[in-house]
Design a protein around this motif. Structure first.
Motif, PDB file in Angstrom:
ATOM      1  N   PHE A 120       0.820  -1.207   0.000  1.00  0.00           N
ATOM      2  CA  PHE A 120       0.000   0.000   0.000  1.00  0.00           C
ATOM      3  C   PHE A 120       0.861   1.268   0.000  1.00  0.00           C
ATOM      4  CE2 PHE A 120      -2.464  -3.291   2.271  1.00  0.00           C
ATOM      5  CZ  PHE A 120      -3.485  -3.453   1.344  1.00  0.00           C
ATOM      6  N   THR A 121       0.220   2.398  -0.252  1.00  0.00           N
ATOM      7  CA  THR A 121       0.924   3.681  -0.276  1.00  0.00           C
ATOM      8  C   THR A 121       0.971   4.336   1.097  1.00  0.00           C
ATOM      9  OG1 THR A 121      -1.098   4.872  -0.853  1.00  0.00           O
ATOM     10  CG2 THR A 121       0.280   4.096  -2.681  1.00  0.00           C
ATOM     11  N   ASP A 122       0.172   3.827   2.027  1.00  0.00           N
ATOM     12  CA  ASP A 122       0.136   4.389   3.371  1.00  0.00           C
ATOM     13  C   ASP A 122      -0.221   3.293   4.358  1.00  0.00           C
ATOM     14  OD1 ASP A 122      -2.510   3.998   2.680  1.00  0.00           O
ATOM     15  OD2 ASP A 122      -3.209   5.923   3.416  1.00  0.00           O
ATOM     16  N   ILE A 123      -0.217   3.656   5.618  1.00  0.00           N
ATOM     17  CA  ILE A 123      -0.629   2.734   6.677  1.00  0.00           C
ATOM     18  C   ILE A 123      -1.288   3.539   7.783  1.00  0.00           C
ATOM     19  CG2 ILE A 123       1.637   2.800   7.814  1.00  0.00           C
ATOM     20  CD1 ILE A 123       1.138  -0.145   8.634  1.00  0.00           C
ATOM     21  N   LYS A 183       3.386  10.290  -5.256  1.00  0.00           N
ATOM     22  CA  LYS A 183       2.262  10.080  -6.178  1.00  0.00           C
ATOM     23  C   LYS A 183       2.529   8.989  -7.200  1.00  0.00           C
ATOM     24  CE  LYS A 183       0.466  14.706  -5.651  1.00  0.00           C
ATOM     25  NZ  LYS A 183       0.100  15.971  -6.278  1.00  0.00           N
ATOM     26  N   ARG A 184       3.791   8.713  -7.483  1.00  0.00           N
ATOM     27  CA  ARG A 184       4.159   7.666  -8.441  1.00  0.00           C
ATOM     28  C   ARG A 184       4.262   6.280  -7.805  1.00  0.00           C
ATOM     29  NH1 ARG A 184       8.967  10.836 -11.568  1.00  0.00           N
ATOM     30  NH2 ARG A 184       7.670  12.490 -12.412  1.00  0.00           N
TER      31      ARG A 184
END
Length: 159
Positions: free
Chosen positions: A75-78, A104-105
Motif C-alpha cells: 500500500f501507499t500508506d498505513i 504520487k508515483r
C-alpha cells in the motif's frame, strides 16, 4: 617538563568537556526501542508493546513512531493506532496515525535502499517525575495481514 604539564592539563580539560557535552547528544531521549514484526505479515491482532522506565524529570515529552518497511508492502500508506497509558495515574490516550509512505508515483519516500525508514510524530505528553508509559501499537488496515513491515519503534524525548 613544562610542555608535558601543559599537555596533561589540556588533555584533562578536553576530556572533561567531552564528558559534560556527551549527554547533550541524546537530545533529551529517555526511551528509544524497536520491535520486530514478522516480515511475511503483521497480523491485525498482533499488538506491539513498549514500556518506558519511570521518568527522572517531570515536563513535556514528545513521542515519535519509527517504521521500517520493504518493497513487499503493498500500500501507499498505513493507518496505525497508538495507545498510551500513563502510570500510576492510569490516564489513557490514543492516537490514530495516517502514515503516507510513497509519493504520487508509488515510490517509497523513506530513507534507505531495500528497507525504508520513516519517523512520524505521535503526541506530546505531560508527565510527572516517576511516571512511566505503556505504549501499544497496532495497525488499522482492512487487510488482516500486512506483509513488508519489519520493525516498529517508539522514541520518547524530553522537550
Amino acid at each position: 617538563m613544562r610542555i608535558s604539564n601543559n599537555n596533561t592539563i589540556w588533555a584533562t580539560i578536553i576530556f572533561a568537556l567531552a564528558i559534560l557535552l556527551l549527554p547533550s547528544c541524546t537530545d533529551g531521549v529517555v526511551y528509544d526501542e524497536y520491535k520486530h514484526t514478522s516480515i511475511s505479515g503483521w497480523e491485525k491482532n498482533d499488538t506491539l508493546s513498549f514500556i518506558t522506565s519511570k521518568m527522572q524529570h517531570g515536563g513535556e515529552y514528545e513521542m515519535d513512531l519509527g517504521l521500517r518497511v520493504n518493497s513487499e508492502y503493498p500500500f501507499t500508506d498505513i493507518r496505525l493506532i497508538v495507545e498510551q497509558t500513563v502510570y500510576p495515574s492510569n490516564k489513557l490516550h490514543a492516537d490514530t496515525l495516517d502514515c503516507v509512505l510513497t509519493d504520487k508515483r508509488g515510490n517509497f519516500t523513506g530513507q534507505g535502499v531495500s528497507y525504508f525508514q520513516y519517523t512520524f510524530p505521535v503526541s506530546k505528553l505531560s508527565l510527572l517525575r516517576g511516571d512511566s508509559v505503556h505504549i501499544v501499537v497496532r495497525h488499522d488496515m482492512k487487510r488482516e495481514i500486512l506483509p513488508g513491515i519489519s520493525d516498529i519503534g517508539i522514541k520518547v524525548s524530553l522537550k
